[in-house]
Design a protein around this motif. Structure first.
Motif, mmCIF file in Angstrom:
data_model
loop_
_atom_site.group_PDB
_atom_site.id
_atom_site.type_symbol
_atom_site.label_atom_id
_atom_site.label_comp_id
_atom_site.label_asym_id
_atom_site.label_seq_id
_atom_site.Cartn_x
_atom_site.Cartn_y
_atom_site.Cartn_z
ATOM 1 N N GLY A 38 1.475 -1.334 0.108
ATOM 2 C CA GLY A 38 0.153 0.345 0.135
ATOM 3 C C GLY A 38 0.826 1.231 0.366
ATOM 4 O O GLY A 38 0.862 2.356 -0.455
ATOM 5 N N VAL A 39 2.107 1.333 0.640
ATOM 6 C CA VAL A 39 3.293 2.209 0.844
ATOM 7 C C VAL A 39 3.650 2.298 -0.919
ATOM 8 O O VAL A 39 4.043 3.941 -0.758
ATOM 9 N N VAL A 40 3.974 1.608 -1.462
ATOM 10 C CA VAL A 40 4.287 2.108 -2.457
ATOM 11 C C VAL A 40 3.709 2.059 -3.617
ATOM 12 O O VAL A 40 3.632 3.348 -4.931
ATOM 13 N N LEU A 41 2.876 1.741 -3.631
ATOM 14 C CA LEU A 41 1.227 2.092 -4.512
ATOM 15 C C LEU A 41 0.653 3.734 -4.109
ATOM 16 O O LEU A 41 0.879 4.032 -5.617
ATOM 17 N N LEU A 42 0.863 4.187 -2.731
ATOM 18 C CA LEU A 42 1.112 5.544 -2.701
ATOM 19 C C LEU A 42 2.057 6.553 -2.853
ATOM 20 O O LEU A 42 2.099 7.440 -3.403
ATOM 21 N N ILE A 43 2.882 6.085 -2.932
ATOM 22 C CA ILE A 43 4.621 6.528 -3.598
ATOM 23 C C ILE A 43 4.140 6.842 -5.031
ATOM 24 O O ILE A 43 4.739 7.612 -5.521
ATOM 25 N N VAL A 44 3.932 5.724 -5.916
ATOM 26 C CA VAL A 44 3.905 5.465 -7.440
ATOM 27 C C VAL A 44 3.195 6.421 -7.592
ATOM 28 O O VAL A 44 3.530 7.182 -8.649
ATOM 29 N N ASP A 45 2.041 7.074 -7.070
ATOM 30 C CA ASP A 45 0.444 7.338 -7.280
ATOM 31 C C ASP A 45 1.289 9.193 -6.767
ATOM 32 O O ASP A 45 0.938 9.906 -8.346
ATOM 33 N N ALA A 46 1.820 9.558 -6.463
ATOM 34 C CA ALA A 46 2.118 10.200 -6.080
ATOM 35 C C ALA A 46 3.516 11.489 -6.764
ATOM 36 O O ALA A 46 3.129 12.115 -7.002
ATOM 37 N N LEU A 47 3.776 9.702 -6.835
ATOM 38 C CA LEU A 47 5.736 10.946 -7.926
ATOM 39 C C LEU A 47 4.465 10.961 -9.624
ATOM 40 O O LEU A 47 5.190 11.656 -10.789
ATOM 41 N N ARG A 48 3.497 9.720 -9.980
ATOM 42 C CA ARG A 48 2.767 10.242 -11.232
ATOM 43 C C ARG A 48 2.288 11.279 -11.133
ATOM 44 O O ARG A 48 1.889 12.072 -12.108
ATOM 45 N N ASP A 49 0.940 11.619 -10.466
ATOM 46 C CA ASP A 49 1.068 12.798 -10.184
ATOM 47 C C ASP A 49 1.198 13.788 -9.926
ATOM 48 O O ASP A 49 1.032 15.223 -10.951
ATOM 49 N N ARG A 50 2.799 14.028 -9.329
ATOM 50 C CA ARG A 50 3.741 14.895 -9.390
ATOM 51 C C ARG A 50 4.216 14.626 -11.290
ATOM 52 O O ARG A 50 3.984 16.075 -11.782
ATOM 53 N N SER A 51 3.870 14.095 -12.228
ATOM 54 C CA SER A 51 5.048 14.236 -12.927
ATOM 55 C C SER A 51 3.936 14.881 -14.055
ATOM 56 O O SER A 51 4.525 15.500 -15.121
ATOM 57 N N LYS A 52 2.111 14.699 -13.944
ATOM 58 C CA LYS A 52 1.586 14.850 -14.834
ATOM 59 C C LYS A 52 1.802 16.087 -14.590
ATOM 60 O O LYS A 52 1.116 17.351 -15.511
ATOM 61 N N SER A 53 1.306 16.868 -13.371
ATOM 62 C CA SER A 53 1.495 18.529 -13.330
ATOM 63 C C SER A 53 2.422 19.135 -13.425
ATOM 64 O O SER A 53 2.661 20.049 -14.183
ATOM 65 N N ASP A 54 3.754 18.522 -13.659
ATOM 66 C CA ASP A 54 4.893 19.468 -13.807
ATOM 67 C C ASP A 54 5.088 19.493 -15.971
ATOM 68 O O ASP A 54 5.044 20.493 -16.223
ATOM 69 N N ALA A 55 4.223 18.244 -16.547
ATOM 70 C CA ALA A 55 4.201 17.884 -17.285
ATOM 71 C C ALA A 55 2.983 19.614 -18.425
ATOM 72 O O ALA A 55 3.070 19.820 -19.049
#
Length: 101
Positions: A38-55
């Motif tokens: 669950g923690v790994v999934l939350l970290i992956v989701d946060a990184l994807r969200d950050r990369s989408k917002s940066d893009a």
């Protein structure tokens, strides 16, 4: 992904309660595994969200033209009436005698 992490948190909590009640080591390891996943999934989701917002911000900066090109320079102070040619004309009219009735 957040829903999967939430489900894993519920599974981990249930496994923790079961491990404490039954003193079963295997169920305790299930709790730990569910929590780590669950923690790994939350970290992956946060990184994807950050990369989408940066893009998205980079694309938005490219799409918006430079706003300083269309800026007009306005004076800071209002013009004084004495600076205009019409001011003496208005003063001459005020000096004239009012119409008689």
């Amino acid at each position: 992904m957040l829903i999967v992490a939430l489900v894993l948190a519920v599974i981990g909590l249930a496994a923790l309660v079961m491990a404490v009640v039954t003193s079963n080591e295997l169920i305790a390891w299930v709790c730990i595994a569910a929590s780590v996943i669950g923690v790994v999934l939350l970290i992956v989701d946060a990184l994807r969200d950050r990369s989408k917002s940066d893009a998205g911000e980079a694309a938005e900066e490219d799409a918006v033209p430079d706003a300083t090109d269309d800026v007009e320079d306005y004076p800071d102070e209002a013009p004084v009436a004495a600076d205009y040619d019409e001011a003496p004309v208005a003063a001459e009219r005020a000096d004239e005698d009012p119409p008689r009735s």
